[in-house]
Design a protein around this motif. Structure first.
Motif, short mmCIF file in Angstrom:
data_model
loop_
_atom_site.label_atom_id
_atom_site.label_comp_id
_atom_site.label_asym_id
_atom_site.label_seq_id
_atom_site.Cartn_x
_atom_site.Cartn_y
_atom_site.Cartn_z
N VAL B 381 -8.63 2.06 -3.78
CA VAL B 381 -7.26 2.34 -3.33
C VAL B 381 -7.19 3.75 -2.77
O VAL B 381 -6.61 4.00 -1.71
N ILE B 382 -7.81 4.70 -3.49
CA ILE B 382 -7.77 6.10 -3.07
C ILE B 382 -8.39 6.26 -1.69
O ILE B 382 -7.85 6.93 -0.81
N ALA B 383 -9.53 5.59 -1.48
CA ALA B 383 -10.22 5.73 -0.20
C ALA B 383 -9.46 5.03 0.93
O ALA B 383 -9.25 5.60 2.00
N ARG B 384 -9.02 3.81 0.68
CA ARG B 384 -8.40 3.02 1.74
C ARG B 384 -7.03 3.56 2.13
O ARG B 384 -6.60 3.41 3.27
N PHE B 385 -6.33 4.18 1.20
CA PHE B 385 -4.98 4.66 1.51
C PHE B 385 -4.91 6.18 1.58
O PHE B 385 -3.83 6.75 1.55
N ASP B 386 -6.05 6.83 1.68
CA ASP B 386 -6.11 8.26 1.90
C ASP B 386 -5.26 9.01 0.87
O ASP B 386 -4.41 9.82 1.21
N GLN B 405 2.81 7.54 -4.05
CA GLN B 405 3.39 6.38 -3.38
C GLN B 405 2.32 5.59 -2.65
O GLN B 405 2.27 4.38 -2.71
N LYS B 406 1.46 6.32 -1.94
CA LYS B 406 0.36 5.64 -1.26
C LYS B 406 -0.49 4.88 -2.26
O LYS B 406 -0.95 3.77 -2.01
N TYR B 407 -0.68 5.50 -3.42
CA TYR B 407 -1.52 4.86 -4.43
C TYR B 407 -0.88 3.58 -4.97
O TYR B 407 -1.53 2.54 -5.04
N VAL B 408 0.41 3.64 -5.33
CA VAL B 408 1.01 2.45 -5.96
C VAL B 408 1.23 1.33 -4.94
O VAL B 408 1.12 0.16 -5.28
N VAL B 409 1.53 1.69 -3.69
CA VAL B 409 1.66 0.63 -2.68
C VAL B 409 0.28 0.06 -2.36
O VAL B 409 0.09 -1.16 -2.30
N ALA B 431 5.68 11.85 7.29
CA ALA B 431 5.64 10.94 8.44
C ALA B 431 4.31 10.21 8.57
O ALA B 431 4.27 9.00 8.78
N ALA B 432 3.21 10.93 8.40
CA ALA B 432 1.91 10.29 8.59
C ALA B 432 1.66 9.24 7.52
O ALA B 432 1.23 8.12 7.80
N ALA B 433 1.98 9.61 6.26
CA ALA B 433 1.77 8.67 5.17
C ALA B 433 2.71 7.48 5.31
O ALA B 433 2.31 6.33 5.07
#
Lengths: 361, 507
Positions: B381-386, B405-409, B431-433
């Motif tokens: 998850v960490i790698a794929r969602f930066d 948020q990136k992690y839980v999504v 914005a980028a995330a």
């Protein structure tokens, strides 16, 4: 000005350090208290912490006592710690301990004078069941009616004490005891006597079960999904519900485990060191185990160490009463201090202290 | 006297392992609306906390109106004329507006005077608010007004606003902007923190952009495009989500007159919600916060069980199934509240991977957790969602909001849901995330999943949704294809005028 600043993560260093710091602070403040009572502080501390293990005259008697006292404390504290991790505050382990002893003893005495090898295991199961049932009362009331388990479990201790009193002076009284209160003595009934497994070590079945419980609790909490769910419920109840954990199931699980372990501790005590159901059987192990659980950081191996330490202060405290004439209450105060300082220093696990210069208003 | 109100000179603040602010300098003029822009973790919060006296800088100084300014605590800042409206409100639901205002003041006047003052300020600045209303009954926009009025009563020279529009309807945003312009005309300076670049372009005079704790530039927002500002923020260009034209497949999830009583005194009941989503489709659900968003998510995730026959997944009634059974079936969800609901704050990212991934990812065998596998999933998850974090062993609470948020999504998306219900997927995310998360949602739909996206960010919903509906007091408007809508129609749907055709005839 001193300020506390929240750490981004709990400090691992401080998690390990706080119990040691708490013990040191207890020794210092306890020493001051003993001095105020007019007793030599250093000698009192030495009598409590050193003499029970190494005194040339007394150690032979008091060293085995260490395991005898630590066994039930550890066993009960392990059960409590699982609930505490989930935020379920079972304060009534003393009641579950008593009910375990009464139930187990009653089942055993019903078969008197059988010498079946199955009887002792049966009594252990009955003891666990008695404690479990006593733990289920606050669990059912909490899940069905939303009562507070702290109050209910505590109140049930007093109910249990009355049941104990009626058992020892009434329906479990030794028929050959010339009317004195108290049940038959298990020490004189070899088939069920929970004797030392190795002479002069204090090691009886209960201590062995306590050690097994330590390992079992570690595996449960660190590896098993149910242990994970328990921790999750304690850390973030909403996240636990989101994950699919049923809060009611966790309540039943935690109060069930702690009740059963406390009940077993009671059974091992009544068939071993105590020897019989008597009116003063409840010795406060259930309450002291709360201190042990926190002193051990709710960690199974921490509880093992804390249980031994607390047993030491029990034995050392008795020794100090005997040799220095310290009042019994001061020993209890000393044990209470240990919990107080532990909780106080615990702040440093999650916060760091900042010394900021005084602001000009 | 210069016309600079607050001058920030070389402010530096380091936390263990990260420099939150590195030698940041800029000036805020009198009567200027100054935007502070930056990705999550760029150091905006730390900077405003230093200005507001919540955090002490390690180095650097601030000058307020030419005099040295070093607030030791927020009350010092307030006495110097600096006020702040936080992103998350600190109001007591059970108290009324005047009582809440009084609680935030250094020396509150008697209640009767205060109520009069509140009315005066609310009329002067066009912020309608009844001082005797109980805060629990207010909408998010009205709650924000309470916070703003609390600040204005102290006649601030500098007003700091942290993402004020993230919870407002378009109409409420209009009102807020008018208020801010009025304050500006009276000479009050405003430090305005936002992710919404268009908003900054219409409102702000100057913008300071932070990246990784450094000031990377100041610009005049009207003279540059939103895209240019965004690129300064992230330091590289980001991809805007692509529109797709996929075939819509069979109905995967259907709600049939789903009704649920309110969970508590301040919750919203769900009233006869009917909806359906098809494979490959994104259903956007808008609405002002507190109109049943959380309740709808809880009903769909299985946290609260619904009456028999009201929720159907692939033709099977799952109304009485809990979260675990719904996840097993392929219905996954992501709640709005990251800390404490979607993730356990004190637990590591690995442990938080087990939170929802235990079964679909096979992280548990015979009841025992395979920690190696769980760590592997967390790392994926960490790698794929930066996700920016030292590693999966870090506690969730140590991550910045956007990263968590990136992690839980990401955790849900990588479990390949068939239906994914998500509430506020990009709330407080840069914005980028946000673009990355939206793209991930679109990709998921492209692979044939059905997505329900509940959000208060209308731009977001317009960007990714195929169909749109709005929640109002626990009712869902009929859903319509996005192509048929414009901002005004949406505003009406959100306001509860569900039958727009009739409204048109009347108008």
């Amino acid at each position: 000005m001193i300020r506390l600043e929240r750490r981004p993560q709990p400090s691992r260093l401080w998690t390990g350090l706080t119990p040691i710091l708490a013990v040191v602070l207890t020794m210092i403040v306890g020493g001051i208290m003993f001095a105020a009572l007019g007793k030599p502080p250093l000698e009192a501390i030495r009598t409590i912490f050193w003499d029970p293990l190494f005194h040339p005259q007394f150690a032979g008697y008091s060293r085995p006592q260490l395991l005898v006292k630590a066994g039930p404390l550890i066993l009960i504290a392990i059960g409590l710690s699982i609930g505490f991790r989930a935020g379920i505050w079972n304060i009534g382990a003393e009641g579950q301990y008593i009910m375990g002893a009464v139930t187990g003893a009653a089942v055993g005495l019903a078969f008197y004078p059988s010498d079946s090898v199955l009887l002792f295991p049966l009594m252990v199961v009955a003891g666990a069941l008695g404690g479990w049932l006593w733990g289920m009362i606050p669990a059912v009331l909490k899940t069905k009616f939303g009562t507070n388990e702290i109050l209910v479990s505590l109140m049930l201790v007093y109910v249990a004490e009355n049941i104990l009193a009626s058992a020892s002076s009434g329906w479990l009284r030794n028929p050959e005891g010339q009317g004195f209160p108290g049940s038959r003595n298990f020490k004189q009934w070899p088939a069920v006597f929970n004797d030392e497994l190795v002479a002069n070590t204090g090691m009886h079945w209960g201590v062995l079960v306590a050690f097994v419980a330590v390992i079992g609790a570690y595996v449960l909490m660190a590896r098993h999904i149910q242990g994970f769910n328990v921790r999750l419920t304690g850390e973030a109840p909403r996240a636990a519900r989101f994950s699919g954990v049923s809060p009611a199931r966790i309540v039943f699980l935690c109060l069930g485990i702690s009740g059963a372990l406390a009940g077993m501790a009671g059974l091992f005590e009544v068939t071993g060191p105590a020897g019989q159901i008597s009116i003063d059987f409840g010795s406060g192990y259930g309450f002291t185990a709360i201190i042990v659980a926190f002193l051990g950081r709710l960690n199974p191996f921490g509880i093992l160490a804390a249980g031994l330490l607390m047993a030491l202060t029990y034995i050392g405290g008795e020794l100090a009463q005997l040799m220095l004439g310290l009042p019994g209450a001061s020993i209890q105060l000393f044990q209470g201090m240990l919990l107080f300082f532990l909780l106080a220093t615990d702040v440093f696990t999650n916060y760091r202290v900042r010394f900021a210069r005084k602001e000009v208003a | 006297m210069s016309d600079t109100l607050l001058s920030i000179r070389g402010l530096t603040k380091a936390y263990p392992g990260v420099v939150a602010n590195d030698d940041v300098s800029f000036d805020i003029g009198k009567g200027e609306i100054h935007a502070l822009l930056g990705e999550n973790g760029a150091g905006k919060s730390t900077l405003v906390k230093m200005i507001f006296g919540l955090v002490k800088p390690d180095r650097g100084e601030m000058l307020l109106d030419g005099a040295a300014y070093a607030p030791g605590k927020p009350s010092d800042a307030r006495l110097s004329g600096v006020a702040m409206v936080f992103q998350h409100f600190s109001l007591f639901d059970a108290l009324d507006v005047a009582e809440n205002v009084a609680l935030g003041m250094e020396t509150p006047p008697p209640m009767r005077d205060l109520a009069r003052q509140i009315r005066e300020v609310s009329e002067t600045y066009g912020l309608p608010l009844d001082p005797s209303r109980i805060v629990g009954t207010l909408s998010a926009g009205e709650r924000q007004r309470v916070e703003i009025i609390r600040c204005l009563l102290q006649n601030p020279r500098l007003l700091i606003m942290d993402e004020p529009t993230s919870v407002l309807t378009p109409q409420e945003v209009e009102i807020l902007f008018q208020t801010l312009m009025k304050l500006k005309a009276e000479g009050t300076s405003i430090l305005y923190i936002s992710h919404k670049l268009e908003e900054i372009r219409t409102l702000c005079d100057e913008a300071t952009i932070l990246r990784l704790g450094k000031n990377v530039g100041t610009c005049t927002p009207r003279e540059v495009t939103a895209r240019q500002m965004a690129e300064m923020m992230v330091g590289s260009s980001f991809a805007t989500p692509e529109a797709r034209a996929t075939e819509k497949g069979e109905v995967l999830l259907r709600c049939d007159k789903l009704s649920l009583p309110a969970p508590g005194a301040f919750g919203t009941p769900l009233r006869e919600i009917s909806l359906e989503v098809r494979s490959g489709e994104v259903l956007g659900i808008g609405g002002v916060a507190g109109n049943g968003q959380d309740e709808l998510l809880a009903a769909l995730s299985g946290e609260r069980l619904a009456p028999k026959g009201s929720i159907w997944f692939r033709g099977a009634d799952i109304s009485r199934a809990g979260p675990i059974r719904r996840r097993d079936a392929g219905l996954l969800s992501g709640p709005e509240e990251r800390l404490g609901h979607a993730a356990a704050p004190n637990m590591s990212l690995t442990e938080n991977a087990v939170l929802t991934g235990a079964r679909r990812k096979g992280l548990v065998r015979n009841g025992f957790i395979d920690w190696g596998k769980a760590k592997g999933f967390a790392e994926e998850v960490i790698a794929r969602f930066d996700v920016r974090t030292p590693g999966p062993g870090v506690a969730a609470r140590a991550l910045s909001g956007g990263n968590l948020q990136k992690y839980v999504v990401g955790r849900e998306i990588l479990q390949a849901p068939e239906v994914f219900v998500v509430n506020q997927p990009t709330w407080g995310v840069d914005a980028a995330a946000a673009a990355a998360i939206r793209q991930a949602l679109l990709d998921l739909a492209g692979q044939g999943a059905a997505i329900i996206c509940i959000s208060q960010d209308l731009d977001e919903l317009m960007e990714i949704s195929d169909r749109f509906g709005a929640l109002n007091e626990g009712r869902l408007s009929p859903t319509r294809p996005v192509s048929e809508l414009d901002v005004e129609k949406i505003g009406l749907m959100m306001g509860g005028a569900h039958d727009m055709e009739v409204a048109h005839v009347d108008g």
